[in-house]
Design a protein around this motif. Structure first.
Motif, short mmCIF file in Angstrom:
data_model
loop_
_atom_site.label_atom_id
_atom_site.label_comp_id
_atom_site.label_asym_id
_atom_site.label_seq_id
_atom_site.Cartn_x
_atom_site.Cartn_y
_atom_site.Cartn_z
N ARG A 13 -46.75 -20.09 56.39
CA ARG A 13 -47.13 -21.12 57.51
C ARG A 13 -46.23 -21.20 58.68
O ARG A 13 -46.62 -21.20 59.87
CB ARG A 13 -47.28 -22.54 56.59
CG ARG A 13 -48.77 -22.52 55.98
CD ARG A 13 -48.81 -24.19 55.36
NE ARG A 13 -49.95 -23.95 54.81
CZ ARG A 13 -50.23 -25.09 53.91
NH1 ARG A 13 -49.34 -26.02 53.62
NH2 ARG A 13 -51.43 -25.04 53.16
N ARG A 14 -45.05 -21.30 58.20
CA ARG A 14 -43.86 -21.28 59.22
C ARG A 14 -44.27 -19.76 60.22
O ARG A 14 -43.78 -19.90 61.54
CB ARG A 14 -42.57 -21.08 58.81
CG ARG A 14 -42.16 -22.45 58.27
CD ARG A 14 -40.87 -22.44 57.58
NE ARG A 14 -40.53 -23.80 56.87
CZ ARG A 14 -40.22 -24.82 57.40
NH1 ARG A 14 -39.83 -24.78 58.49
NH2 ARG A 14 -40.07 -26.02 56.70
N GLU A 15 -44.24 -18.79 59.53
CA GLU A 15 -44.74 -17.43 60.42
C GLU A 15 -45.83 -17.45 61.06
O GLU A 15 -45.70 -17.22 62.35
CB GLU A 15 -44.80 -16.29 59.32
CG GLU A 15 -43.35 -15.76 58.78
CD GLU A 15 -42.32 -15.52 59.74
OE1 GLU A 15 -42.76 -14.61 60.85
OE2 GLU A 15 -41.20 -15.64 59.68
N ILE A 16 -46.73 -18.00 60.69
CA ILE A 16 -48.08 -18.15 61.55
C ILE A 16 -48.11 -19.01 62.79
O ILE A 16 -48.34 -18.61 63.96
CB ILE A 16 -49.32 -18.78 60.61
CG1 ILE A 16 -49.80 -17.63 59.67
CG2 ILE A 16 -50.59 -19.14 61.22
CD1 ILE A 16 -50.52 -17.91 58.48
N TYR A 17 -47.11 -20.18 62.45
CA TYR A 17 -46.82 -21.01 63.47
C TYR A 17 -46.07 -20.47 64.44
O TYR A 17 -46.27 -20.71 65.79
CB TYR A 17 -46.06 -22.33 63.09
CG TYR A 17 -45.71 -23.13 64.21
CD1 TYR A 17 -46.65 -24.05 64.89
CD2 TYR A 17 -44.42 -23.26 64.52
CE1 TYR A 17 -46.18 -24.68 65.82
CE2 TYR A 17 -43.93 -24.12 65.56
CZ TYR A 17 -44.86 -24.82 66.12
OH TYR A 17 -44.62 -25.62 67.11
N LYS A 18 -45.21 -19.67 64.34
CA LYS A 18 -44.06 -19.09 64.97
C LYS A 18 -44.91 -17.98 66.08
O LYS A 18 -44.81 -17.80 67.19
CB LYS A 18 -42.90 -18.29 64.45
CG LYS A 18 -41.79 -17.73 65.30
CD LYS A 18 -41.03 -17.12 64.19
CE LYS A 18 -39.83 -16.43 65.01
NZ LYS A 18 -38.90 -16.04 63.98
N GLN A 19 -45.95 -17.20 65.30
CA GLN A 19 -46.59 -16.32 66.13
C GLN A 19 -47.61 -17.01 67.15
O GLN A 19 -47.86 -16.43 68.30
CB GLN A 19 -47.31 -15.44 65.11
CG GLN A 19 -46.43 -14.52 64.25
CD GLN A 19 -46.98 -13.93 63.21
OE1 GLN A 19 -48.57 -14.02 62.99
NE2 GLN A 19 -46.51 -12.74 62.59
N ALA A 20 -48.40 -18.08 66.65
CA ALA A 20 -49.25 -18.86 67.64
C ALA A 20 -48.73 -19.78 68.69
O ALA A 20 -49.46 -19.98 69.48
CB ALA A 20 -50.11 -19.23 66.55
N GLU A 21 -47.52 -20.13 68.33
CA GLU A 21 -46.94 -21.19 69.35
C GLU A 21 -47.09 -21.07 70.77
O GLU A 21 -47.68 -21.80 71.31
CB GLU A 21 -45.69 -21.44 68.91
CG GLU A 21 -44.88 -22.60 69.69
CD GLU A 21 -43.63 -22.76 69.33
OE1 GLU A 21 -42.96 -24.17 69.58
OE2 GLU A 21 -43.08 -22.04 68.85
#
Length: 101
Positions: A13-21
């Motif tokens: 989830r942290r990786e997905i957030y980092k990519q989409a931010e």
């Protein structure tokens, strides 16, 4: 085994957030831009609302990196209060000691 899965899910989830931010912030900025026509602003509004649910920061849960515990996290160390107490007693955390009256 359950602990590893929770930490893995949180990491994903942290990786997905980092990519989409960055993209999400750009869409938010464009939907607020009053110089654009309403149709374009509605398009960017749709892009923001239809983004993946795990790309939201509210889906990220602070967890202990060792045990996976979600409650009582010391955020500076990213470990639970129980592990923090153990490490403090062993003297592994510098500058911290137990208070006694």
């Amino acid at each position: 085994m359950k602990i590893i899965r929770k930490n893995k899910k949180d990491k994903e989830r942290r990786e997905i957030y980092k990519q989409a931010e960055k993209m999400k912030n750009m869409y938010k900025m464009l939907r607020r831009n009053e110089l654009l026509d309403q149709e374009t602003r509605n398009y960017f509004n749709m892009k923001v609302t239809s983004s993946e649910k795990n790309s939201s920061i509210s889906r990220i849960k602070n967890r202990c990196v060792e045990t996976g515990r979600s409650r009582g996290i010391i955020s500076a160390y990213r470990i639970s209060r129980l592990r923090f107490r153990e490490y403090m007693k062993m003297g592994l955390i510098s500058g911290v000691k137990k208070i006694s009256y």
